[in-house]
Design an enzyme around this catalytic site. Structure first.
Site, PDB file in Angstrom:
ATOM      1  CG  ASP A  46      11.052 -42.320  53.898  1.00 19.22           C
ATOM      2  OD1 ASP A  46      10.925 -43.235  54.731  1.00 19.22           O
ATOM      3  OD2 ASP A  46      10.595 -42.388  52.736  1.00 19.22           O
ATOM      4  CB  SER A  47      10.476 -43.568  59.554  1.00 18.15           C
ATOM      5  OG  SER A  47      11.841 -43.679  59.912  1.00 18.15           O
ATOM      6  CG  ASP A  85      14.690 -44.123  53.375  1.00 20.47           C
ATOM      7  OD1 ASP A  85      14.736 -44.741  52.301  1.00 20.47           O
ATOM      8  OD2 ASP A  85      13.766 -44.227  54.209  1.00 20.47           O
ATOM      9  CE  LYS A 115      14.894 -47.751  53.727  1.00 20.46           C
ATOM     10  NZ  LYS A 115      13.579 -47.386  53.169  1.00 20.46           N
ATOM     11  CD  GLU A 184       7.947 -50.672  56.064  1.00 20.51           C
ATOM     12  OE1 GLU A 184       8.732 -50.015  55.343  1.00 20.51           O
ATOM     13  OE2 GLU A 184       7.133 -50.147  56.848  1.00 20.51           O
TER      14      GLU A 184
HETATM   15  O1  KIV Z   1      12.130 -44.989  56.859  1.00 24.23           O
HETATM   16  C1  KIV Z   1      12.279 -45.970  57.599  1.00 24.23           C
HETATM   17  O2  KIV Z   1      12.498 -45.843  58.809  1.00 24.23           O
HETATM   18  C2  KIV Z   1      12.168 -47.295  57.000  1.00 24.23           C
HETATM   19  C3  KIV Z   1      11.838 -48.476  57.876  1.00 24.23           C
HETATM   20  C4  KIV Z   1      11.423 -49.617  57.051  1.00 24.23           C
HETATM   21  C5  KIV Z   1      12.925 -48.915  58.769  1.00 24.23           C
HETATM   22  O3  KIV Z   1      12.312 -47.413  55.825  1.00 24.23           O
END
Ligand code: KIV
Length: 282
Positions: A46-47, A85, A115, A184
């Site tokens: 979700d980054s 994610d 995730k 993280e």
């Molecule tokens: O959203 C993301 O890119 C993450 C990072 C910790 C890799 O969760």
């Protein structure tokens, strides 16, 4: 064709002491290059809210966009271990909604796991997802979706009590059914301790060398605009410069009428051209 990387591959890598490489990915071109480079696992994080959409935090990103981009990444990298994610509020509202949303990552985007940013309150949810045969990567440590509860982004597990709490949550989440962990921005001591309590892969994003694998945000690795400046990021190439050079050359050639030249244009046969000119002059 290379073999499909599965959770069994990652567990085997861990047991033989081979670190797992993971990168974030948001489009088909970069996914293709990542698989070609030998990356084991891709996370459509979700980054993307920040690095692709230019938002302030990860919170606004929506399910439909996550699914569309995750499916694109899968098309580009059919053999990697692909993790989708779960965006903010896609798993917090109800167990039913969480299972349906997680299921979309598996059914529509071809993920190998989803995730979730978790704590003790999510044990039941992780168990429910795993009962639904949806593999869960548990995201512990710094959790960007909780930014407004934390008020800051900072390293987790610096005190003994904070560190032991993370290890205990990891144990409980694994017992609930998670089959991998992403840590993280935690101290290396926590990274090592969590990796040692399980045979499942523990991937660090600022979790130190004791983790079973590492993940980097693509924009950090390539030093693209949007790259972060956290201590745990590392740029492996200054890619902005060659991109800028190519773009500037293009602008220059368009402005100076060098592009397109004959070799980049389509032409009619002499016959058709003659007829065309005759028609035009009527
Ligand atoms: O959203 C993301 O890119 C993450 C990072 C910790 C890799 O969760």
């Amino acid at each position: 064709m290379s073999d499909k990387i599965t959770i069994a591959t990652l567990i085997k890598k861990k047991s033989s002491g081979q670190p797992v490489s993971m990168l974030t990915s948001y489009d088909v071109a970069m996914a293709q290059l990542s698989e070609k480079a030998g990356v084991d696992s891709l996370l459509v994080g979700d980054s993307l809210a920040q690095v692709v959409l230019g938002m302030d935090s990860t919170l606004p990103v929506e399910m439909d966009l996550m699914i569309a981009l995750t499916a694109a990444v899968r098309r580009g990298a059919p053999n990697v271990y692909l993790v989708g994610d779960m965006p903010f509020l896609s798993y917090q509202v109800s167990e039913r909604e969480a299972i349906l949303n997680a299921g979309r990552f598996m059914k529509e985007a071809g993920c190998d796991a989803v995730k979730l940013e978790v704590d003790e309150r999510h044990l039941g949810l992780v168990a429910a997802l795993s009962r639904a045969n949806i593999p869960v990567m548990a995201h512990l440590g710094l959790k960007p979706q909780s930014i407004h509860q934390m008020g800051h982004y900072r390293c987790q597990g610096k005190t003994a009590s904070e560190a032991i709490e993370i290890v205990h949550i990891a144990q409980d989440i694994l017992a609930a059914g998670a089959c991998s962990i992403l840590l993280e921005c935690v101290t290396s001591e926590v990274g090592k301790a969590v990796s040692e309590i399980t045979h499942y892969p523990v991937i660090g994003c600022g979790g130190g060398a004791g983790c079973d694998g590492q993940v980097l945000v693509l924009h950090d690795l390539l030093d693209l605009p949007g790259a972060g400046n956290a201590k745990f990021t590392k740029a492996y190439g200054q890619i902005s410069e060659p991109i800028l050079t190519a773009m500037r050359n293009y602008v220059h050639e368009v402005q100076s009428k060098k592009f397109p030249d004959a070799s980049h244009s389509y032409h009619m046969s002499e016959d058709e051209k003659r007829q065309f000119e005759q028609e035009l002059s009527k």
